[in-house]
Design an enzyme around this catalytic site. Structure first.
Site, PDB file in Angstrom:
ATOM      1  N   ASP A 195       9.013  36.713  32.065  1.00  0.00           N
ATOM      2  CA  ASP A 195       8.171  35.650  31.467  1.00  0.00           C
ATOM      3  C   ASP A 195       8.349  34.306  32.164  1.00  0.00           C
ATOM      4  O   ASP A 195       8.186  33.249  31.552  1.00  0.00           O
ATOM      5  CB  ASP A 195       8.486  35.451  29.966  1.00  0.00           C
ATOM      6  CG  ASP A 195       8.378  36.718  29.172  1.00  0.00           C
ATOM      7  OD1 ASP A 195       7.415  37.458  29.412  1.00  0.00           O
ATOM      8  OD2 ASP A 195       9.257  36.973  28.320  1.00  0.00           O
ATOM      9  N   HIS A 197       1.313  38.855  31.566  1.00  0.00           N
ATOM     10  CA  HIS A 197       1.183  37.654  32.378  1.00  0.00           C
ATOM     11  C   HIS A 197       0.035  36.861  31.776  1.00  0.00           C
ATOM     12  O   HIS A 197      -1.066  37.386  31.647  1.00  0.00           O
ATOM     13  CB  HIS A 197       0.797  38.003  33.814  1.00  0.00           C
ATOM     14  CG  HIS A 197       1.811  38.813  34.542  1.00  0.00           C
ATOM     15  ND1 HIS A 197       3.145  38.521  34.548  1.00  0.00           N
ATOM     16  CD2 HIS A 197       1.685  39.902  35.315  1.00  0.00           C
ATOM     17  CE1 HIS A 197       3.791  39.393  35.297  1.00  0.00           C
ATOM     18  NE2 HIS A 197       2.919  40.245  35.757  1.00  0.00           N
TER      19      HIS A 197
HETATM   20  P1  GDP Z   1       4.987  36.102  33.508  1.00  0.00           P
HETATM   21  O1  GDP Z   1       5.055  37.422  32.787  1.00  0.00           O
HETATM   22  O2  GDP Z   1       6.165  35.856  34.385  1.00  0.00           O
HETATM   23  O3  GDP Z   1       3.686  35.918  34.226  1.00  0.00           O
HETATM   24  O4  GDP Z   1       5.057  34.946  32.390  1.00  0.00           O
HETATM   25  P2  GDP Z   1       4.243  34.861  31.019  1.00  0.00           P
HETATM   26  O5  GDP Z   1       2.797  34.766  31.306  1.00  0.00           O
HETATM   27  O6  GDP Z   1       4.710  35.889  30.067  1.00  0.00           O
HETATM   28  O7  GDP Z   1       4.823  33.489  30.451  1.00  0.00           O
HETATM   29  C1  GDP Z   1       4.604  32.284  31.033  1.00  0.00           C
HETATM   30  C2  GDP Z   1       3.838  31.402  30.053  1.00  0.00           C
HETATM   31  O8  GDP Z   1       3.983  30.049  30.419  1.00  0.00           O
HETATM   32  C3  GDP Z   1       2.356  31.631  30.013  1.00  0.00           C
HETATM   33  O9  GDP Z   1       1.867  31.429  28.728  1.00  0.00           O
HETATM   34  C4  GDP Z   1       1.796  30.583  30.973  1.00  0.00           C
HETATM   35  O10 GDP Z   1       0.456  30.187  30.687  1.00  0.00           O
HETATM   36  C5  GDP Z   1       2.726  29.456  30.698  1.00  0.00           C
HETATM   37  N1  GDP Z   1       2.976  28.589  31.835  1.00  0.00           N
HETATM   38  C6  GDP Z   1       3.170  28.942  33.128  1.00  0.00           C
HETATM   39  N2  GDP Z   1       3.492  27.874  33.870  1.00  0.00           N
HETATM   40  C7  GDP Z   1       3.515  26.819  33.012  1.00  0.00           C
HETATM   41  C8  GDP Z   1       3.845  25.444  33.170  1.00  0.00           C
HETATM   42  O11 GDP Z   1       4.176  24.966  34.245  1.00  0.00           O
HETATM   43  N3  GDP Z   1       3.805  24.669  32.034  1.00  0.00           N
HETATM   44  C9  GDP Z   1       3.463  25.160  30.821  1.00  0.00           C
HETATM   45  N4  GDP Z   1       3.447  24.327  29.792  1.00  0.00           N
HETATM   46  N5  GDP Z   1       3.154  26.451  30.646  1.00  0.00           N
HETATM   47  C10 GDP Z   1       3.196  27.267  31.724  1.00  0.00           C
END
Ligand code: GDP
Length: 418
Positions: A13, A41
């Protein structure tokens, strides 16, 4: 950049989907190399907010070819649902393929995962992922390409199903019928056959032609089957090594490995998490960071950045750079803490201890002054508050790998590229 792997440097995540979405406009292929629909994601772009579970995050670019590699496991029902969801939002899935070697998640895998997880502390996502990889390594799996050979599929299922039904009976679950599963497989075949390919010639040609390929991982180092917090791990390898085997790309062609890490830390599911916060700061991180699982909606455990973990990820993946995400979530903190190592009694540990010991250690924490100003509109390094720069430089210094990207919001443009 010809072949770049994007991997998780923490517990998953980290925002890999967001980083892949950012980089995907400049590539020809995005390949998911391991895992199934157990992770999510979240990608936010002009078309909306999407929760991708299995489909590579390059899907939003019509010219990017998306592949699910041999190392992935595919629940056809869930895959088809995800495809339908994207298409109804106007996203084309014409360039989406499945390597014929990826294993099929059958309904019995999901049922057994749920039954086994009940009352256990592992906290799986109950999507059948552990059971399907277990069957894969004990030669009881069926692969997506087997859908194209109904006689072979029948023969294999005839062999495997009695064992599965026997195990289901142990958990008090009713047996599944061979003919029902075969009828389902036939329907999947009709919908999926056009997408089933041999990715070897495709990717070999792409590499030979100098095409740009992104390898997209799921979860992170601490959930790796070998290197993570076993048994609180996933059933595959989300490392750069796993990217080679799961996508079928020889190691020497991987030019860059980008490790994605949040500016703090989160973990979903069981297992040790030394920097976990149980106080107001933990609550604030969860609230501001919206730390709830994309697949399961479970609240994520939140804590401070653990440099020992990311340093471990840096070595095991051979990271060339890191992408730090969610810096903006720290904007309101008076003081930010950073874990440099672990303490066990009077010993200071700088290498990853075993799972049991990791559950007993205390983090050695440094305090850094917060910047107390919004960063979500910042687009270049020099405009970041100096306290944020100092914090990031310390992260870089502790991890031993340069920071290449800093993300300050979920949207595509909210990225600082160094
Ligand atoms: P992944 O599985 O590694 O792709 O991660 P996830 O999607 O499960 O979790 C990352 C969350 O953080 C998602 O809801 C993204 O939209 C959010 N996100 C990613 N980068 C940023 C950021 O720089 N700032 C904020 N506030 N949210 C972010």
């Amino acid at each position: 950049m010809t072949v770049t792997a994007v991997v998780g440097a923490q517990w998953g995540d980290e925002g890999k989907g967001r980083v892949v979405d950012y980089l995907a406009s400049k590539v020809d292929f995005v390949v998911r190399f391991q895992g199934g629909n157990n992770a999510g994601h979240t990608v936010v772009n002009d078309l909306g907010t999407f929760k991708l579970h299995l489909i590579p995050s390059g899907i939003f670019f019509p010219n990017v070819r998306c592949l699910l590699g041999a190392g992935t496991v595919i629940d056809p029902a869930s895959f088809l649902e995800e495809v339908a969801g994207l298409e109804s939002a106007g996203v084309s899935t014409d360039n989406l393929w499945l390597d014929r070697r990826a294993h099929i998640v059958w309904p019995y895998h999901r049922l057994l995962d749920g039954a086994r997880d009940k009352g256990s502390k592992l906290g799986t996502t109950r999507r059948g992922i552990g059971p399907v990889y277990g069957d894969k390594s004990s030669y009881r799996g069926l692969r997506i390409g087997d859908l194209l050979h109904p006689d072979f599929l029948r023969e294999r299922l005839q062999d495997v199903l009695p064992l599965k039904n026997y195990e289901m009976a142990y958990y008090g679950l009713p047996p599944l019928k061979l003919e029902d599963l075969l009828a389902q497989a036939n329907q999947w075949n009709q919908k999926l056959s056009k997408r089933i390919v041999d990715s070897v010639p495709l990717l070999r040609q792409a590499v030979q032609d100098g095409k740009r390929i992104l390898l997209e991982g799921q979860l992170g180092i601490m959930r790796d089957l070998d290197w993570g917090i076993y048994p609180y791990s996933t059933a595959s390898s989300p490392t750069a090594g796993g990217a080679c085997s799961g996508a079928g790309i020889p190691p020497q062609y991987i030019e860059q490995v980008i490790g994605v890490a949040k500016a703090y830390a989160t973990s979903v599911g069981g297992g040790p998490f030394p920097t976990e916060l149980f106080d107001k700061d933990g609550e604030t991180l969860r609230k501001i960071g919206d730390e709830y699982g994309a697949t399961t909606k479970r609240p994520r455990r939140c804590g401070w950045f653990d440099a020992l973990t990311v340093r471990y990820a840096a070595w095991l993946n051979g990271l060339s750079s890191i992408a730090v995400t969610k810096l903006d979530v720290l904007d309101s903190f008076e003081t930010i803490r950073l874990c440099t190592s672990y303490r066990l009694g009077d010993q200071v540990l700088t290498d990853m201890p075993d799972t049991v010991t990791q559950g007993q250690v205390k983090p050695v924490l440094e305090s850094w002054p917060g910047w107390k100003s919004p960063t979500s509109d910042v687009r270049d390094w020099d405009s970041l508050p100096s306290a944020a720069q100092a914090y990031l430089r310390r992260v870089e210094n502790l991890v031993g790998v340069p920071i290449r990207y800093v993300s300050v919001g979920p949207k595509r443009e909210q990225m600082i590229c160094l």
